[in-house]
Every structure is written in structure tokens, then in C-alpha cells.
Write a protein that holds these residues in place. Structure first.
Motif, PDB file in Angstrom:
ATOM      1  N   GLU A  55      -5.798  -6.058   5.262  1.00  0.00           N
ATOM      2  CA  GLU A  55      -5.725  -4.883   6.379  1.00  0.00           C
ATOM      3  C   GLU A  55      -6.578  -4.062   6.167  1.00  0.00           C
ATOM      4  OE1 GLU A  55      -1.606  -3.533   6.048  1.00  0.00           O
ATOM      5  OE2 GLU A  55      -1.978  -1.709   7.298  1.00  0.00           O
ATOM      6  N   LYS A  56      -6.877  -3.238   7.414  1.00  0.00           N
ATOM      7  CA  LYS A  56      -7.767  -2.193   7.608  1.00  0.00           C
ATOM      8  C   LYS A  56      -7.214  -0.858   8.322  1.00  0.00           C
ATOM      9  CE  LYS A  56     -11.242  -4.438   9.348  1.00  0.00           C
ATOM     10  NZ  LYS A  56     -12.861  -4.947   9.760  1.00  0.00           N
ATOM     11  N   LEU A 115     -10.782   3.592   8.671  1.00  0.00           N
ATOM     12  CA  LEU A 115     -11.904   2.601   8.344  1.00  0.00           C
ATOM     13  C   LEU A 115     -12.673   2.502   9.637  1.00  0.00           C
ATOM     14  CD1 LEU A 115     -12.556   1.902   5.476  1.00  0.00           C
ATOM     15  CD2 LEU A 115     -12.031  -0.636   6.201  1.00  0.00           C
ATOM     16  N   SER A 116     -13.734   3.318   9.672  1.00  0.00           N
ATOM     17  CA  SER A 116     -14.678   3.390  11.118  1.00  0.00           C
ATOM     18  C   SER A 116     -15.329   1.922  10.811  1.00  0.00           C
ATOM     19  CB  SER A 116     -15.439   4.440  11.275  1.00  0.00           C
ATOM     20  OG  SER A 116     -16.338   4.588  10.384  1.00  0.00           O
ATOM     21  N   GLU A 118      -5.646   8.297   0.789  1.00  0.00           N
ATOM     22  CA  GLU A 118      -5.154   7.774   1.922  1.00  0.00           C
ATOM     23  C   GLU A 118      -5.907   6.477   1.941  1.00  0.00           C
ATOM     24  OE1 GLU A 118      -5.516  10.779   5.414  1.00  0.00           O
ATOM     25  OE2 GLU A 118      -7.285  10.851   4.206  1.00  0.00           O
ATOM     26  N   PHE A 119      -4.752   5.405   2.434  1.00  0.00           N
ATOM     27  CA  PHE A 119      -5.158   3.924   2.246  1.00  0.00           C
ATOM     28  C   PHE A 119      -6.356   3.694   3.132  1.00  0.00           C
ATOM     29  CE2 PHE A 119      -4.603  -0.451   2.239  1.00  0.00           C
ATOM     30  CZ  PHE A 119      -4.624  -0.942   3.469  1.00  0.00           C
ATOM     31  N   LEU A 120      -7.279   2.946   2.649  1.00  0.00           N
ATOM     32  CA  LEU A 120      -8.321   2.449   3.806  1.00  0.00           C
ATOM     33  C   LEU A 120      -8.373   0.949   4.012  1.00  0.00           C
ATOM     34  CD1 LEU A 120     -11.372   4.212   2.170  1.00  0.00           C
ATOM     35  CD2 LEU A 120     -10.233   4.814   4.252  1.00  0.00           C
ATOM     36  N   THR A 121      -8.069   0.083   3.018  1.00  0.00           N
ATOM     37  CA  THR A 121      -8.193  -1.469   3.068  1.00  0.00           C
ATOM     38  C   THR A 121      -7.647  -2.197   1.868  1.00  0.00           C
ATOM     39  OG1 THR A 121      -9.525  -3.358   3.835  1.00  0.00           O
ATOM     40  CG2 THR A 121     -10.571  -1.739   2.563  1.00  0.00           C
ATOM     41  N   LYS A 141       0.925  -1.208   0.150  1.00  0.00           N
ATOM     42  CA  LYS A 141       0.016   0.015  -0.095  1.00  0.00           C
ATOM     43  C   LYS A 141       0.820   1.008  -0.012  1.00  0.00           C
ATOM     44  CE  LYS A 141      -0.672  -0.475   5.057  1.00  0.00           C
ATOM     45  NZ  LYS A 141       0.522  -1.502   5.169  1.00  0.00           N
ATOM     46  N   LEU A 142       0.403   2.414  -0.520  1.00  0.00           N
ATOM     47  CA  LEU A 142       1.113   3.565  -0.596  1.00  0.00           C
ATOM     48  C   LEU A 142       0.638   4.650   0.349  1.00  0.00           C
ATOM     49  CD1 LEU A 142       0.887   3.514  -4.485  1.00  0.00           C
ATOM     50  CD2 LEU A 142       2.920   2.982  -3.160  1.00  0.00           C
TER      51      LEU A 142
END
Lengths: 113, 115
Positions: free
Chosen positions: B56-57, B61-62, B44-47, A100-101
Motif C-alpha cells: 500500500e502507498k 507519497l508523491s 503519518e503513514f506513507l507506505t 498501519k496506524l
């Protein structure tokens, strides 16, 4: 975790001039650094990337340089054209794997006629 | 078009409603990522998923957010009881893990507006 800082936030150049965007990263283990171009209302598009085993990579008018010691990398666009106007993002792998970035905050490039 | 496809492109919803977005990755890609992008910021990374497994979360991520990739192909992202702070562009990306090429391809995104 990885922290990526990008500057400048805006950049205005005359058509034909060069543009340089700089990024720094915090995780010395990072080994892959992509650059994305995002036009209004569209998703990011990969334009060039570099791995940590090389110091420079070039693709026509676009080049990326990497200084692992200083933990910074830069995007260079030569002979800019109006169609280069967009937001550019640098990125680095986020801590924890998964490829992931973590992205910088972006640079709005405007190429003026 | 063989790129990453997202649907819908735009969604306007009232606060408190549920919304669901869909992502169709590049067909042979086994990794699928969801990111969120707010105005003036980078994604922005969520999952992310490896085939059908959610690996991965992010803390972003609410518990109102849930993502699935039931058959290891398309994915859905659902937001329950939407809030105005959920307004953003939701981006999906895919890549082929194990190929030695770490390139990730993004879709056009779904722009969510919560009113």
C-alpha cells in the motif's frame, strides 16, 4: 478513514501528580489502541496498548482505559517523574487494514520539580 | 542493538537533489512501514511492505517518492528532486504479522532538511 483526536496539546504537572491524556477515534471497527512516548530527537516508543476486548490495562504507573461505546481512550500516568516529560501520541488502526496506524497530534507533557 | 535501525540520522540537502534513506527492521519482522512526521504533528503513514511486496502507498507519497525492500529485509526510501516541503522526520517501523501481536516498533528516524 480513521480520525484520531487528542487533547490536551500541552500538559504541565508537578512531580508526583497524575497526568491524563484523552483521545477519541471515529472508526467503530478499530480494535487496537497503542500509546507511544517520543523524546526529543528520537523515534516513538510503545509504552502501553489496549485491545477492544478489555476496558482497562495497567502497567506499573501507566494505565489505559477504553470506552468503546463513546469511542474514546485515555492514558493515565500516576506519580509522575521528570523523566516522564516527553510527547505522547495515541493511535488507532487506519481504515483499510494492513495494521498501519493513524496517530493523534500529540501531547507535550512537562513534569515540573 | 536489535531494534529498528535507520541511516542516516540527519540529512541536509539542497532543493532539487535526490536523497535515499535506509531502514533495517527487527530481523524476524515481515512487515515494514514508512511514516513521515512534521514538527508538532503525529507520524503519518506513507507506505508498507509485507516481506518484499509493497502492499500500500498513501496519497501522501508523491511520484517523487519510491520505496523498495528488495530481499524482504532492509528497505530504502528515495526522494527525487527534493522540495522544501519534504523537510520532515522519516520514520521506519516494523512488526511481525501473523503472530497475533500487533505491536509496531519504530526506529530513531531520519531527519531531512531541504534548504
Amino acid at each position: 478513514g480513521e480520525n484520531v483526536e487528542q487533547h490536551p496539546s500541552t500538559l504541565s504537572v508537578q512531580e508526583g501528580d497524575s497526568a491524563v491524556i484523552k483521545c477519541t477515534y471515529s472508526d467503530s471497527a478499530s480494535n487496537y489502541f497503542p500509546w507511544y512516548k517520543q523524546e526529543l530527537g528520537k523515534g516513538p516508543q510503545l509504552i502501553i496498548d489496549i485491545r477492544s476486548n478489555v476496558g482497562e490495562k495497567k502497567d506499573q504507573r501507566i494505565a489505559v482505559t477504553l470506552n468503546k461505546t463513546a469511542k474514546h481512550f485515555s492514558l493515565h500516568i500516576t506519580e509522575t517523574q521528570p523523566e516522564d516529560s516527553a510527547v505522547y501520541f495515541c493511535a488507532a488502526p487506519s481504515t483499510g487494514g494492513g495494521n498501519k496506524l493513524t496517530f493523534g497530534t500529540g501531547t507535550q507533557l512537562k513534569v515540573e520539580l | 542493538d536489535t531494534g529498528v535501525s535507520q541511516d542516516p540520522r540527519h540529512k541536509i540537502t539542497k532543493r532539487g537533489q535526490n536523497v535515499t534513506f535506509r531502514c533495517d527492521p527487527i530481523s524476524e519482522h515481515n512487515r515494514l512501514y514508512w511514516y513521515r512526521q512534521t514538527l508538532g504533528q503525529g507520524p503519518e503513514f506513507l507506505t508498507y511492505f509485507q516481506n518484499e511486496a509493497q502492499l500500500e502507498k498513501s496519497r501522501l507519497l508523491s511520484n517523487r517518492f519510491s520505496a523498495e525492500r528488495p530481499k524482504g529485509s532492509f528497505s530504502t526510501l528515495e526522494i527525487q528532486r527534493t522540495e522544501q516541503g519534504d523537510s520532515a522526520m522519516y520514520l521506519c517501523a516494523s512488526r511481525l504479522q501473523g503472530s497475533g501481536n500487533t505491536e509496531a516498533f519504530f526506529g530513531q528516524g531520519t531527519r531531512l532538511t531541504v534548504v
